[in-house]
Design an enzyme around this catalytic site. Structure first.
Site, PDB file in Angstrom:
ATOM      1  N   ASN A 232     -84.869 -87.839   9.388  1.00  7.64           N
ATOM      2  CA  ASN A 232     -84.628 -86.843  10.440  1.00  7.64           C
ATOM      3  C   ASN A 232     -84.817 -87.235  11.969  1.00  7.64           C
ATOM      4  O   ASN A 232     -85.562 -88.072  12.048  1.00  7.64           O
ATOM      5  CB  ASN A 232     -85.722 -85.726  10.217  1.00  7.64           C
ATOM      6  CG  ASN A 232     -86.876 -85.412  10.950  1.00  7.64           C
ATOM      7  OD1 ASN A 232     -86.877 -85.314  12.168  1.00  7.64           O
ATOM      8  ND2 ASN A 232     -87.917 -86.193  10.586  1.00  7.64           N
TER       9      ASN A 232
ATOM     10  N   PHE B 217     -87.572 -81.915  17.895  1.00 10.67           N
ATOM     11  CA  PHE B 217     -88.378 -80.770  18.417  1.00 10.67           C
ATOM     12  C   PHE B 217     -87.499 -79.510  18.602  1.00 10.67           C
ATOM     13  O   PHE B 217     -87.728 -79.003  19.493  1.00 10.67           O
ATOM     14  CB  PHE B 217     -89.475 -81.295  19.615  1.00 10.67           C
ATOM     15  CG  PHE B 217     -90.280 -82.338  19.469  1.00 10.67           C
ATOM     16  CD1 PHE B 217     -90.538 -82.867  18.106  1.00 10.67           C
ATOM     17  CD2 PHE B 217     -90.988 -82.609  20.490  1.00 10.67           C
ATOM     18  CE1 PHE B 217     -91.857 -83.773  17.979  1.00 10.67           C
ATOM     19  CE2 PHE B 217     -92.111 -83.545  20.314  1.00 10.67           C
ATOM     20  CZ  PHE B 217     -92.347 -84.162  19.007  1.00 10.67           C
TER      21      PHE B 217
ATOM     22  N   SER C  96     -93.737 -88.821  17.102  1.00 14.31           N
ATOM     23  CA  SER C  96     -92.411 -88.572  16.679  1.00 14.31           C
ATOM     24  C   SER C  96     -91.469 -89.667  17.108  1.00 14.31           C
ATOM     25  O   SER C  96     -91.386 -90.117  18.338  1.00 14.31           O
ATOM     26  CB  SER C  96     -91.978 -87.135  16.930  1.00 14.31           C
ATOM     27  OG  SER C  96     -90.367 -87.281  16.755  1.00 14.31           O
TER      28      SER C  96
ATOM     29  N   ASN D   3     -88.348 -89.251  17.554  1.00 13.83           N
ATOM     30  CA  ASN D   3     -87.220 -88.721  17.770  1.00 13.83           C
ATOM     31  C   ASN D   3     -87.037 -87.859  19.254  1.00 13.83           C
ATOM     32  O   ASN D   3     -85.983 -87.302  19.524  1.00 13.83           O
ATOM     33  CB  ASN D   3     -86.607 -87.457  16.896  1.00 13.83           C
ATOM     34  CG  ASN D   3     -86.487 -88.055  15.355  1.00 13.83           C
ATOM     35  OD1 ASN D   3     -85.924 -89.184  15.396  1.00 13.83           O
ATOM     36  ND2 ASN D   3     -87.236 -87.366  14.461  1.00 13.83           N
ATOM     37  N   THR D   4     -88.046 -88.197  20.008  1.00 14.29           N
ATOM     38  CA  THR D   4     -88.229 -87.595  21.645  1.00 14.29           C
ATOM     39  C   THR D   4     -88.151 -89.068  22.307  1.00 14.29           C
ATOM     40  O   THR D   4     -89.173 -89.836  22.185  1.00 14.29           O
ATOM     41  CB  THR D   4     -89.343 -86.723  21.768  1.00 14.29           C
ATOM     42  OG1 THR D   4     -89.064 -85.504  21.040  1.00 14.29           O
ATOM     43  CG2 THR D   4     -89.426 -86.577  23.334  1.00 14.29           C
TER      44      THR D   4
ATOM     45  N   LYS E 241    -101.666 -87.005  16.207  1.00  9.09           N
ATOM     46  CA  LYS E 241    -101.081 -87.394  15.033  1.00  9.09           C
ATOM     47  C   LYS E 241    -100.254 -88.862  15.395  1.00  9.09           C
ATOM     48  O   LYS E 241     -99.534 -88.911  16.389  1.00  9.09           O
ATOM     49  CB  LYS E 241     -99.900 -86.385  14.905  1.00  9.09           C
ATOM     50  CG  LYS E 241     -99.184 -86.826  13.515  1.00  9.09           C
ATOM     51  CD  LYS E 241     -98.367 -85.592  12.810  1.00  9.09           C
ATOM     52  CE  LYS E 241     -97.680 -86.027  11.571  1.00  9.09           C
ATOM     53  NZ  LYS E 241     -96.893 -84.972  10.906  1.00  9.09           N
TER      54      LYS E 241
ATOM     55  N   ASN F 146     -97.290 -90.089  10.962  1.00  7.46           N
ATOM     56  CA  ASN F 146     -95.952 -89.527  11.072  1.00  7.46           C
ATOM     57  C   ASN F 146     -94.886 -90.370  10.393  1.00  7.46           C
ATOM     58  O   ASN F 146     -95.276 -91.054   9.324  1.00  7.46           O
ATOM     59  CB  ASN F 146     -95.441 -89.295  12.712  1.00  7.46           C
ATOM     60  CG  ASN F 146     -94.544 -88.284  13.270  1.00  7.46           C
ATOM     61  OD1 ASN F 146     -93.687 -87.814  12.280  1.00  7.46           O
ATOM     62  ND2 ASN F 146     -95.016 -87.524  14.217  1.00  7.46           N
TER      63      ASN F 146
END
Length: 341
Positions: A115, A119, A180, A182-183, A222, A251
Site C-alpha cells: 500500500n 494517510f 510509514s 508513504n509520507t 511505531k 510497520n
C-alpha cells in the site's frame, strides 16, 4: 456462521480492486452490526484471557493494527469479531485525500499487500467524533496519529501535538506513526536525535493533559522493520530515557526480496503480510533486548497463524496486532490467536 461464509465473501471482494473491496467490506460490517446480523452470526463470547499492559485492561492480547479503520467508524463491528483492541488511523490534524490511485495491491500467492495510501483520513476532529459515537465496544481503543503530508519535518511536532490534545480524552492509548514509508521524509523522524526531541515535547504535553484530565493515556511510537541493529539500540536508549510507554514493532517494509518476481513487486509503498514476519520479529526481539522491560511492546507484522503470534510473544511482545492476515483469513484467525494466547 460468519466464519463459514467468509471464504465466499472474500471471493467476491477479491473480484474487485483492493481499495474498493476495502471500503465495501467496512460498509458491510457497519451495516451488519447496526442491523443485528453480526450479533447473530458472531455471538459475543469471551475470547482469550484479559491482560493488563501499560495500566490498561485488554480483554485479550489480539488487536487490529492501524490502517484498516482509518476513520474510527467501524469499531463496534470490529470488536464483535473478537479483537481485544482496535487501533484506528493513521489520523492527521487536517483531512487529506492521500496518494493518487491505484495505491493498494494484493499479492495473493504471498498473502501480502503493498500500500501507498498516504494517510488518507478525515482529520482528527472527525476521528474523535466517530470514536465518541462508538457505544458497544468494551475493549481498548488506540489512536494512531501522523503529520499531514504538506507539513515540513521541522514542524512535525506541531501536528503530533494537535492530534495528541484532540484524541486524549477519548483514546485509551496514542501511537505516534514515525515509520510509514508513504509520507515523504516521515521516516527521517526515526533518527535518534529527531525522536528524542519529539518524544520530549510529547511527554511534556502528556503530563499536562494527565493533570488536566485526571488520567494518563499511554504514548507509543511505531517503528519500521527496516532498522539496523545500531539504530534500534540508539532508539531504545532514547525511548527509555524519555519515558516512552510502549513501542509498536513494526510497520510495513520497503524490502521486496520475499516477493521478487510478482507483478506488483516493484510498486512503491509498504509491504505487509507473511513476507514481513521474519524481518519484523527480528526488530521486535532486538527492541525487547535493548528496552529491558522498561516499555511495553506490541508485535505486529506478518502474523498469519497461532504459531506466528506465539513467536512474537516469545520475542518479547506483550500484545500482538494483525491486519493483512485478517483480510486473507477472516475473523476466525482473531479468535484462534486470542484463545491460544
Amino acid at each position: 456462521m460468519f466464519d463459514s461464509l467468509y471464504p465466499l465473501f472474500r471471493a467476491g471482494l477479491f473480484q474487485l480492486d483492493a481499495e474498493t473491496a476495502h471500503h465495501l467490506s467496512l460498509v458491510s460490517l457497519r451495516a451488519a452490526e447496526k442491523s443485528g446480523a453480526l450479533a447473530l452470526t458472531c455471538p459475543q463470547n469471551d475470547y482469550g484471557s484479559p491482560v493488563e499492559v501499560m495500566g490498561l485492561k485488554f480483554p485479550n492480547k489480539v488487536g487490529l493494527a492501524a490502517g484498516l479503520d482509518k476513520e474510527g467508524n467501524t469499531i463496534d463491528a470490529l470488536g464483535r469479531l473478537g479483537f481485544g483492541f482496535v487501533e484506528i488511523g493513521t489520523i492527521t490534524p487536517r483531512p487529506q485525500a492521500g496518494n493518487p490511485k491505484p495505491r493498494l495491491f494484493r499479492l495473493i500467492p504471498h498473502e501480502a499487500i503493498i500500500n501507498r495510501m498516504g494517510f488518507n483520513n478525515p482529520g482528527i476532529d472527525a476521528g474523535v467524533a466517530n470514536v465518541k459515537a462508538s457505544r458497544k465496544f468494551s475493549g481498548v481503543i488506540g489512536f494512531n496519529i501522523g503529520k499531514n503530508k504538506d507539513t515540513p519535518n521541522e514542524n512535525a511536532a506541531d501536528d503530533y501535538l494537535i492530534c495528541l490534545r484532540a484524541a486524549y480524552t477519548v483514546a485509551d492509548y496514542i501511537a505516534v506513526n514515525l515509520s510509514s514509508p508513504n509520507t515523504p521524509g516521515l521516516r527521517d523522524l526515526q533518527g535518534a536525535e529527531a525522536s528524542a526531541r519529539l518524544l520530549d515535547l510529547l511527554k511534556k504535553e502528556q503530563e499536562k493533559l494527565a493533570a488536566e484530565h485526571g488520567k494518563k493515556v499511554p504514548l507509543l511510537f511505531k517503528v519500521a522493520p527496516d532498522l539496523e541493529e545500531q539504530h534500534i539500540a540508539d532508539l531504545a536508549r532514547v525511548f527509555v530515557d524519555g519515558g516512552l510507554d510502549g513501542v509498536i514493532a513494526t510497520n510495513t517494509t520497503l524490502d521486496r526480496h520475499a516477493v521478487a518476481g510478482h507483478a506488483y513487486a516493484n510498486e512503491a509503498g509498504g509491504l505487509s503480510g507473511k513476507p514481513v514476519l521474519e524481518k519484523s520479529t527480528r526488530v521486535l526481539a532486538s527492541f525487547a533486548h535493548h528496552l529491558e522491560g522498561k516499555a511495553a511492546l506490541i508485535g505486529v507484522g506478518g502474523i498469519s497463524s497461532v504459531e506466528d503470534a506465539k513467536a512474537k510473544i516469545s520475542a518479547g511482545a506483550d500484545l500482538v496486532q494483525i491486519y493483512t492476515s485478517f483480510i486473507y483469513q477472516g475473523p476466525k484467525l482473531v479468535r484462534e490467536i486470542a484463545q491460544a494466547l
